[in-house]
Every structure is written in C-alpha cells, then in structure tokens.
Design an enzyme around this catalytic site. Sequence first.
Site, PDB file in Angstrom:
ATOM      1  N   SER A   1     -10.055  -0.693   6.877  1.00 10.21           N
ATOM      2  CA  SER A   1      -9.470  -0.505   5.538  1.00 10.21           C
ATOM      3  C   SER A   1      -8.721  -1.709   4.982  1.00 10.21           C
ATOM      4  CB  SER A   1      -8.535   0.704   5.548  1.00 10.21           C
ATOM      5  OG  SER A   1      -9.290   1.888   5.525  1.00 10.21           O
TER       6      SER A   1
ATOM      7  N   LYS B   1       0.842  -1.202   0.000  1.00 11.71           N
ATOM      8  CA  LYS B   1       0.000   0.000   0.000  1.00 11.71           C
ATOM      9  C   LYS B   1       0.876   1.252   0.000  1.00 11.71           C
ATOM     10  CE  LYS B   1      -4.044   1.916   2.455  1.00 11.71           C
ATOM     11  NZ  LYS B   1      -4.938   1.783   3.621  1.00 11.71           N
TER      12      LYS B   1
ATOM     13  N   SER C   1      -9.935   1.609   2.562  1.00 13.95           N
ATOM     14  CA  SER C   1      -9.063   2.391   1.729  1.00 13.95           C
ATOM     15  C   SER C   1      -7.978   1.582   1.009  1.00 13.95           C
ATOM     16  CB  SER C   1      -8.369   3.466   2.585  1.00 13.95           C
ATOM     17  OG  SER C   1      -7.512   2.877   3.531  1.00 13.95           O
TER      18      SER C   1
END
Lengths: 489, 96
Positions: free
Chosen positions: A182, A83, A158
């Site tokens: 997330s 990420k 997210s």
Amino acid sequence: MSSHLESLVDLSAVDLGRKLRSKEVSCQEVTTAFLDRINAHDAKIGSFLALNQEECMSATKEAQQLIDSGEGGALCGVPIAVKDNISTKGLETTCASKILKGYIPPFDATVIKAVRRSGMPILGKTNMDEFAMGASTETSAYKIAHNPWDLERSPGGSSGGSAASVAARLAPISLGSDTGGSIRQPASLCGTVGFKPTYGRCSRYGLVAFASSLDQIGPFGRSVEDVAELAQVVTGYDPMDCTSRELGPISTKDLKNGSLKGTKVGIIKETLGEGTDGSVKSVFESAVSLLSQAGAQIEEVSIPSLNYGVTTYYIIAPAEASSNLARFDGIRYGPRSEGSGHVHMVEKTRAEGFGKEVKTRIMIGTYALSAGYYDAFYVRAQTVRAKMTQELNQAFSGFDVLISPTSPIPSFKLGSLMDDPLALKVLDFCTIPANMAGIPGISLNCGFTSGLPVGMQILAPQCQDEKLLQMAYCFEQTLPTILAWPDLG
Amino acid sequence: MSISLDEVRHVAKLARLELNDNDVYALQGALNSLIGHFSDIQGIDMSSMTPATHAVDSTNVWDEDLVSVDFSREQALSNAALMKAGLFVVPTIIED
C-alpha cells in the site's frame, strides 16, 4: 502569490529544508505555498480527507524558532501529509471509514510525535482505501482519489492520497502504511518514491491496525533522499510497540556512498510472467539495461512460492483484520446505531459503519479462523509464508538486492477493476512478499508508458534498510529522471 | 470448495455483522470467488516447513509493571457515543 513562492512547491523536501535553514524562505511561506495549492487544486485530486490549516500555521512558528536557534534538522519546517489511519492528536482520524467519522484521537502515534519534534507542520490527513483495504483508493467511504498524471485513472492504494498529494506537489512529502504493497504500489502508479522499512524498524503505535504482522508505516517523496531523510525521522526503537526492533533510526550517513559497479542484482523471474503487462515489462527491461551499463551484475532468480503470495495474503491479512476490527463496536468511538440489546447494537453499528470491501474481508477472515477451516486455510497459509521467507533469504545469499516491477500494470481507469474482486487483488502480486518476509522494499520510477509512470521495486534482506536506500539512490542516478511533474492547470 | 448461504449467516453472526438477504447473497458470491482460490495452496509440498507466526523472530517482551498516564479519563471518554459519570454506557446485558 509571487512566482518565487509558487515555485517552492517544485522543490524536493530536502531542498526546501536547505532553503529554510539558509533563511532564503520562512516556514510560514513554505507551508502557505502548499496550503494555497491544496485549496486551489485538491478538488480535482481528492487526496485530502481533512486539512489542518490552523494548527499547521501555528506549527510553522515553532519550526521557525527551531531553525532560528540553529537546531533544525534536514526536514525542519517542511510540511507533511499524513495517511488517515495514523493517529494525530486533536485531528480527525477516520481510516476513510464511516465507522470512525468524527473520531478525534486523544494521542499521537509515535511517528507523529517524531514528525512534530522535527518541526514538520502537518498539512492534513490523506485519502485511502477504507481501513487500508484496497489497491485503488476507491473503497474510501468519503471520496475517490484521482491520479495527477491522468485524472480519469486511479492513484493506486491503499495510500493513494499520500502518493497523489506528493505527485501533484500538494505536499513535498508524506506518510503512508504498507500491509501488502500500500505504499509501493501507489508510489509506482503516481511516479513517486515509496519506502516500506523492515518490519519493526518503524513503530506501529498509533497506526490503526489492519493486519498487525504485516503493517508497516513508511514515507513517500519525490526523491530517494527525501524518503531516506523522513525515514530517519520516523524510525527507531519504541517501547510502545512490542514488535519494535532494538535498532536506532535509519541512518542517511552513507546514502550517497554506494556504487552500482559489481552490485549483484537479481530479477525475480515470477514477476515478469503472463500477469505482467507488456508495456510494464518493456519499460522495466529498458531500465535494467541502464543498470547493467552502469556496472550492476544482473541475473534472473526464481522464487517459486511467490505464485502463492496473493492467495496466502488473502487468508492471513483478513484473518488478522477480523480480529483487529472487532474493536469497532460503537461503544468507545465512532457513531452508534440503535439496536435491541447489546449484541444487536454492535451488529447494526458495524453493518452501517463498515463498507462492502471491509465487510467482505472481515467475513473471509472470520471464516478462515473458524472451527473446521483453521488448519486448512490459516495454518496452511502461515506455512506458505514461512516457505516464501526461506526462498527469499536463499535468494539474498547470492544477490545484494532483488528487483521487479512494482505493479504488474500501470494506473488504470477508475471503476474499471471494481467489479472484479480478483483483478484488484493481483495488483499486489509483486509487493506482498516483502510484507510476508518482513523485509524492506522501495519503489522508484523507472520510466513511462503512454504518459503513465512505471515503478521498479527493490528489495533487500531484513534490517538492511540503509543498504537498500543507498542502492535506490544509485538506481535513481542511473534511471531516467522525471523532469516535469503533472501540471494541474 | 464453496460457502453456503447458511454458512454466510453463521460467519456474519460470529463477526457481529447484521446482514439483510441481499447482503447475504452478495457476500456469498464475493466469498466464493476468493475461497475458490484457497485450494491453490493445498497441493504444494510443505512437509519440511513449520508455520510462521510472524515475519521476524520475535521474543517475549517484558515490561516493568508501572502506571503511566498518556491521556486523561475525560480524553479517553471524549469519543464515546454515550457516557455517564466518567464511564462508557453500554446497553443492558443482564436484566434485573
């Protein structure tokens, strides 16, 4: 490429590791197979913000040396996606925000050091909601990510890029971060497994801070075993993170030694209320029947304060974010806007660098912490947080694990929830409590509705990560298996 | 409970965000839709509870006061928009 190499992307991370150690394939072949697939298909998915092709190929040589010398662990040579809010030395890290465009970290996050030590080549940085603020990967300043199961729908967020890349077999395994769900929510929407460890078991050093008391890094994979192995690599005490628990890495030793027979499972009643879609309830209830048939003792349990979780979260998380994001001022990193004097320069840099959702959350947080509102909002929210933690702990006195749907709805059409500020936020209804209480949580697929994955969340008491993974492994053996991952053409 | 336009401007000043009039109106709407829900947690009985500050019981962590160099001065400055003589350059704060 031969079909022998193309089929490598179908294998789990653990199976890839086995093939690498038995010398059936080389590290270079495995990484090339995934990079080729990313280059061929990611334009449709949008799961990567930056690729790391050159360094990644050079890392395969080091991984191969580890394997050849007999020192490679379970995931040595298995490439990974990361990420874009996790610092990677020498590789652009933007948090999907314009305010960090061009930022090249001078250091690795502790989890990245561990990944590199284990011989896992880093494929690239994955798309996300800007500064992890969102639940659909639509607030990314660069591009929208798509759900591999239906390209018109969201992968969730997210960590949408990390989830979508694994579901699309563009990466065998990935890392994300979870502040209010997330990791688990996008895992649910993409049919993957997503695991948020106990707060403090995985170092946050090098994770760009959103809400420090809630943030936690964790893995995505296509099986529980994959995420357990990656959890073992990235967890453990880290003196660089003062909230790190003085515990060893999460062990996988007893992962396959659990049994559902006699296991006490509590279904969180509040997560099956009016806000949860009927199709999700139906898939979840069928899955619960299978667990019951396999010998689990299942009962409902009520945690009333869960109904206040979303409100509490939208006070605490923005309050912490408003403080954490004060560091983005155009001085030490990121683009700088011209202004008349210091304060104006900072105000203009931030106005031009942050997107709409991030500005809204900074404003909410600043408001909640400002004089006159601090007690009414922030202190009150922290009190509700304490209540929620107490109620969860009470529930665990009667149950080994608690379960719920991970997300109240399956994947939704891109753009359909963006105009309704609350609609996206309630998607975290089931996942927020784990962050509030610092407990571990995992999402794994429990079935499909109209071709879209539905996730089941399992929660365990603090520091019982091994027990949680063991239970998740048992659940995975009992629940329907995903036989075919999305075909990208 | 709602937030006025002037309060939006004041909070933006505290948060170091330059806003134009359109931003102020848009943020007022977005903030009010969230703040409206903050009252949900006002009525519940919390008399027996003390506020949490953290998810886990935390204790102070003491470290030896040792210097360690994780990256060089050049690396620390490598992302700066402006630098000079090994330092970050900021706009003048105090005039001559």
